[in-house]
Design a protein around this motif. Structure first.
Motif, PDB file in Angstrom:
ATOM      1  N   LYS A  27      86.260-135.270  60.241  1.00 16.83           N
ATOM      2  CA  LYS A  27      86.303-135.725  58.846  1.00 16.83           C
ATOM      3  C   LYS A  27      86.029-137.211  58.725  1.00 16.83           C
ATOM      4  N   ALA A  28      86.370-137.969  59.769  1.00 15.38           N
ATOM      5  CA  ALA A  28      86.140-139.421  59.741  1.00 15.38           C
ATOM      6  C   ALA A  28      84.686-139.775  60.060  1.00 15.38           C
ATOM      7  N   GLY A  29      83.887-138.771  60.423  1.00 17.47           N
ATOM      8  CA  GLY A  29      82.462-139.024  60.651  1.00 17.47           C
ATOM      9  C   GLY A  29      82.030-139.058  62.097  1.00 17.47           C
ATOM     10  N   TYR A  30      82.911-138.724  63.019  1.00 20.53           N
ATOM     11  CA  TYR A  30      82.520-138.655  64.424  1.00 20.53           C
ATOM     12  C   TYR A  30      81.774-137.347  64.678  1.00 20.53           C
ATOM     13  N   SER A  31      80.978-137.299  65.718  1.00 19.98           N
ATOM     14  CA  SER A  31      80.203-136.116  66.059  1.00 19.98           C
ATOM     15  C   SER A  31      81.123-134.955  66.421  1.00 19.98           C
ATOM     16  N   GLU A  32      80.767-133.750  65.965  1.00 22.31           N
ATOM     17  CA  GLU A  32      81.569-132.565  66.286  1.00 22.31           C
ATOM     18  C   GLU A  32      81.570-132.296  67.787  1.00 22.31           C
ATOM     19  N   ASN A  33      80.485-132.671  68.463  1.00 20.67           N
ATOM     20  CA  ASN A  33      80.369-132.413  69.905  1.00 20.67           C
ATOM     21  C   ASN A  33      81.409-133.176  70.721  1.00 20.67           C
ATOM     22  N   CYS A  34      81.777-134.356  70.269  1.00 23.80           N
ATOM     23  CA  CYS A  34      82.732-135.151  71.045  1.00 23.80           C
ATOM     24  C   CYS A  34      83.994-135.482  70.244  1.00 23.80           C
ATOM     25  N   ALA A  35      84.229-134.756  69.163  1.00 23.43           N
ATOM     26  CA  ALA A  35      85.378-135.049  68.292  1.00 23.43           C
ATOM     27  C   ALA A  35      86.708-134.891  69.023  1.00 23.43           C
ATOM     28  N   ARG A  36      86.796-133.893  69.891  1.00 23.64           N
ATOM     29  CA  ARG A  36      88.060-133.669  70.611  1.00 23.64           C
ATOM     30  C   ARG A  36      88.391-134.866  71.497  1.00 23.64           C
ATOM     31  N   GLU A  37      87.416-135.332  72.254  1.00 24.65           N
ATOM     32  CA  GLU A  37      87.635-136.465  73.158  1.00 24.65           C
ATOM     33  C   GLU A  37      87.911-137.746  72.375  1.00 24.65           C
ATOM     34  N   ILE A  38      87.164-137.972  71.313  1.00 24.93           N
ATOM     35  CA  ILE A  38      87.356-139.184  70.510  1.00 24.93           C
ATOM     36  C   ILE A  38      88.705-139.154  69.809  1.00 24.93           C
ATOM     37  N   GLY A  39      89.095-137.985  69.314  1.00 22.95           N
ATOM     38  CA  GLY A  39      90.402-137.860  68.672  1.00 22.95           C
ATOM     39  C   GLY A  39      91.517-138.223  69.629  1.00 22.95           C
ATOM     40  N   TYR A  40      91.452-137.683  70.851  1.00 25.77           N
ATOM     41  CA  TYR A  40      92.460-137.994  71.859  1.00 25.77           C
ATOM     42  C   TYR A  40      92.429-139.479  72.202  1.00 25.77           C
ATOM     43  N   GLU A  41      91.224-139.995  72.421  1.00 23.06           N
ATOM     44  CA  GLU A  41      91.072-141.407  72.782  1.00 23.06           C
ATOM     45  C   GLU A  41      91.617-142.324  71.685  1.00 23.06           C
ATOM     46  N   ASN A  42      91.314-141.992  70.443  1.00 16.92           N
ATOM     47  CA  ASN A  42      91.807-142.814  69.321  1.00 16.92           C
ATOM     48  C   ASN A  42      93.335-142.847  69.282  1.00 16.92           C
ATOM     49  N   LEU A  43      93.962-141.730  69.581  1.00 19.03           N
ATOM     50  CA  LEU A  43      95.428-141.687  69.547  1.00 19.03           C
ATOM     51  C   LEU A  43      96.071-142.465  70.692  1.00 19.03           C
ATOM     52  N   THR A  44      95.295-142.789  71.720  1.00 15.69           N
ATOM     53  CA  THR A  44      95.840-143.572  72.833  1.00 15.69           C
ATOM     54  C   THR A  44      95.609-145.072  72.648  1.00 15.69           C
ATOM     55  N   LYS A  45      94.782-145.446  71.695  1.00 16.39           N
ATOM     56  CA  LYS A  45      94.528-146.870  71.439  1.00 16.39           C
ATOM     57  C   LYS A  45      95.748-147.462  70.736  1.00 16.39           C
ATOM     58  N   PRO A  46      96.314-148.540  71.292  1.00 12.29           N
ATOM     59  CA  PRO A  46      97.563-149.080  70.749  1.00 12.29           C
ATOM     60  C   PRO A  46      97.507-149.452  69.271  1.00 12.29           C
ATOM     61  N   HIS A  47      96.427-150.029  68.791  1.00 12.77           N
ATOM     62  CA  HIS A  47      96.377-150.455  67.394  1.00 12.77           C
ATOM     63  C   HIS A  47      96.281-149.263  66.447  1.00 12.77           C
ATOM     64  N   ILE A  48      95.621-148.197  66.858  1.00 12.71           N
ATOM     65  CA  ILE A  48      95.560-146.993  66.016  1.00 12.71           C
ATOM     66  C   ILE A  48      96.905-146.268  66.067  1.00 12.71           C
TER      67      ILE A  48
END
Length: 143
Positions: A27-48
């Motif tokens: 929904k935020a505009g990331y590619s569906e192909n890598c959304a799972r990895e990006i979602g996980y990665e985003n949740l591990t970033k301290p500022h997010i």
């Protein structure tokens, strides 16, 4: 704290609503192909992660009734200042709404809860308990 990009903020806001990282990334505009990895990665970033935690705490404070609000509502009910809506349907099919004061039973329950809060109904219990400890292999007969 690092500033969030527009896409990261959108991801975090969608995540707060759904608690689904993959769908939030899409929904935020990331590619569906890598959304799972990006979602996980985003949740591990301290500022997010910090942004999400702060927003969830703020939402909890709005959604969860605070002690003062609970006491005010109980007091209103105990005093009979609270009303409930009664809905009836006439023979002609018209819906009629009316208000009536809460029942005495509900008022008494509110009074009981207020009394418990203020510790008005504590029972004093005198407990005199004697215990005896016997270790395995020992008996009272040995000196």
């Amino acid at each position: 704290m690092s500033k969030l990009t527009e896409r990261q903020k959108a991801f975090a806001d969608y995540y707060i609503m759904s608690l689904n990282a993959t769908q939030s990334a899409i929904k935020a505009g990331y590619s569906e192909n890598c959304a799972r990895e990006i979602g996980y990665e985003n949740l591990t970033k301290p500022h997010i992660k910090s942004y999400v935690e702060d927003r969830l705490k703020a939402l909890d404070q709005v959604r969860i009734m605070q002690m003062n609000e609970a006491l005010i509502r109980l007091s209103e009910k105990a005093r009979g200042e609270s009303f409930e809506e009664i809905v009836t349907v006439t023979q002609l099919g018209e819906v009629v709404k009316a208000e009536k004061r809460i029942s005495e039973k509900d008022q008494l329950k509110a009074l009981e809860l207020m009394g418990k809060y203020h510790k008005l109904f504590t029972d004093k219990v005198d407990a005199n308990i004697q215990t005896q400890v016997i270790f395995e292999g020992e008996s009272d007969l040995e000196d």
